[in-house]
Design a protein around this motif. Structure first.
Motif, mmCIF file in Angstrom:
data_model
loop_
_atom_site.group_PDB
_atom_site.id
_atom_site.type_symbol
_atom_site.label_atom_id
_atom_site.label_comp_id
_atom_site.label_asym_id
_atom_site.label_seq_id
_atom_site.Cartn_x
_atom_site.Cartn_y
_atom_site.Cartn_z
ATOM 1 N N MET A 14 36.733 31.295 58.183
ATOM 2 C CA MET A 14 36.209 32.585 58.585
ATOM 3 C C MET A 14 35.983 32.627 60.110
ATOM 4 O O MET A 14 36.198 33.648 60.731
ATOM 5 C CB MET A 14 34.911 32.821 57.819
ATOM 6 N N PHE A 15 35.572 31.484 60.657
ATOM 7 C CA PHE A 15 35.319 31.386 62.094
ATOM 8 C C PHE A 15 36.590 31.684 62.877
ATOM 9 O O PHE A 15 36.584 32.466 63.835
ATOM 10 C CB PHE A 15 34.813 29.967 62.414
ATOM 11 N N GLY A 16 37.700 31.076 62.456
ATOM 12 C CA GLY A 16 38.975 31.285 63.134
ATOM 13 C C GLY A 16 39.499 32.696 62.963
ATOM 14 O O GLY A 16 40.050 33.287 63.887
ATOM 15 N N MET A 17 39.316 33.261 61.777
ATOM 16 C CA MET A 17 39.799 34.607 61.502
ATOM 17 C C MET A 17 39.070 35.635 62.371
ATOM 18 O O MET A 17 39.695 36.518 62.947
ATOM 19 C CB MET A 17 39.600 34.948 60.023
ATOM 20 N N ALA A 18 37.758 35.488 62.483
ATOM 21 C CA ALA A 18 36.976 36.412 63.319
ATOM 22 C C ALA A 18 37.392 36.300 64.784
ATOM 23 O O ALA A 18 37.564 37.307 65.473
ATOM 24 C CB ALA A 18 35.485 36.119 63.162
ATOM 25 N N GLY A 19 37.572 35.084 65.253
ATOM 26 C CA GLY A 19 38.005 34.882 66.629
ATOM 27 C C GLY A 19 39.394 35.430 66.879
ATOM 28 O O GLY A 19 39.665 36.029 67.927
ATOM 29 N N MET A 25 43.171 28.598 66.398
ATOM 30 C CA MET A 25 42.118 29.215 65.593
ATOM 31 C C MET A 25 42.443 29.189 64.104
ATOM 32 O O MET A 25 41.565 28.958 63.292
ATOM 33 C CB MET A 25 41.908 30.673 66.027
ATOM 34 N N GLU A 26 43.716 29.459 63.772
ATOM 35 C CA GLU A 26 44.041 29.667 62.361
ATOM 36 C C GLU A 26 45.137 28.755 61.818
ATOM 37 O O GLU A 26 45.445 28.823 60.640
ATOM 38 C CB GLU A 26 44.446 31.119 62.131
ATOM 39 N N GLY A 27 45.737 27.960 62.653
ATOM 40 C CA GLY A 27 46.756 27.039 62.180
ATOM 41 C C GLY A 27 48.164 27.518 62.474
ATOM 42 O O GLY A 27 48.409 28.692 62.726
ATOM 43 N N ILE A 55 34.562 22.044 65.268
ATOM 44 C CA ILE A 55 34.064 22.182 63.898
ATOM 45 C C ILE A 55 35.021 21.491 62.928
ATOM 46 O O ILE A 55 34.599 20.780 62.012
ATOM 47 C CB ILE A 55 33.877 23.672 63.532
ATOM 48 N N LYS A 56 36.321 21.667 63.126
ATOM 49 C CA LYS A 56 37.327 21.035 62.267
ATOM 50 C C LYS A 56 37.243 19.514 62.387
ATOM 51 O O LYS A 56 37.391 18.806 61.382
ATOM 52 C CB LYS A 56 38.721 21.525 62.636
ATOM 53 N N ALA A 57 36.999 18.998 63.592
ATOM 54 C CA ALA A 57 36.889 17.552 63.793
ATOM 55 C C ALA A 57 35.687 16.997 63.032
ATOM 56 O O ALA A 57 35.768 15.912 62.442
ATOM 57 C CB ALA A 57 36.778 17.233 65.281
#
Length: 143
Positions: free
Chosen positions: A1-6, A91-93, A42-44
């Protein structure tokens, strides 16, 4: 959700500037870069550093390819488009960035063909690309 919002925020801000001035200010790219780095941190924490590095390396590939194309075409494709796609990938891959890129490219070509048919543009006309990236991302919300 964090990446999608960004991603949606970055694409919306980039879209506004790309349509108005055909340039994306550093502040928008910088804010997107900071957001993507926060997402990578955050992913790390969630998956470990090695998984995050693998994710990051694959995620930047679509944007890096677009940056290389920008260089090879002598900026007929803007550097800002490649940078935004690189940030979007972080952000999203890579998969999402590639899908957004393909859908955006398809939508932009539809418009370009339509403009050529009605003689509102020629092959030298410039069409901003970030609005089509935003449209591609929004289309993926629906799908």
């Amino acid at each position: 959700m964090f990446g999608m919002a960004g991603a949606v925020g970055l694409l919306t801000a980039g879209c506004i500037f790309d349509v108005r001035s055909k340039k994306i200010p550093f502040i928008v790219l910088g804010a997107g870069g900071i957001w993507s780095v926060a997402g990578l941190i955050i992913k790390a924490v969630e998956t470990g550093i090695s998984q995050m590095l693998l994710f990051a390396i694959s995620a930047i590939l679509p944007g890096v390819v677009l940056l290389v194309l920008s260089f090879l075409t002598e900026k007929k494709i803007g550097y800002g488009d490649g940078i935004i796609l690189t940030i979007l990938g972080c952000m999203e891959g890579a998969r999402m960035a590639f899908l957004v890129f393909c859908i955006g490219l398809f939508l932009q070509s539809l418009l370009a063909v339509g403009l050529l048919i009605v003689k509102k543009a020629d092959k030298q006309s410039c069409i901003p690309f970030v609005p089509f990236l935003l449209a591609g991302r929004m289309a993926l919300f629906v799908l």
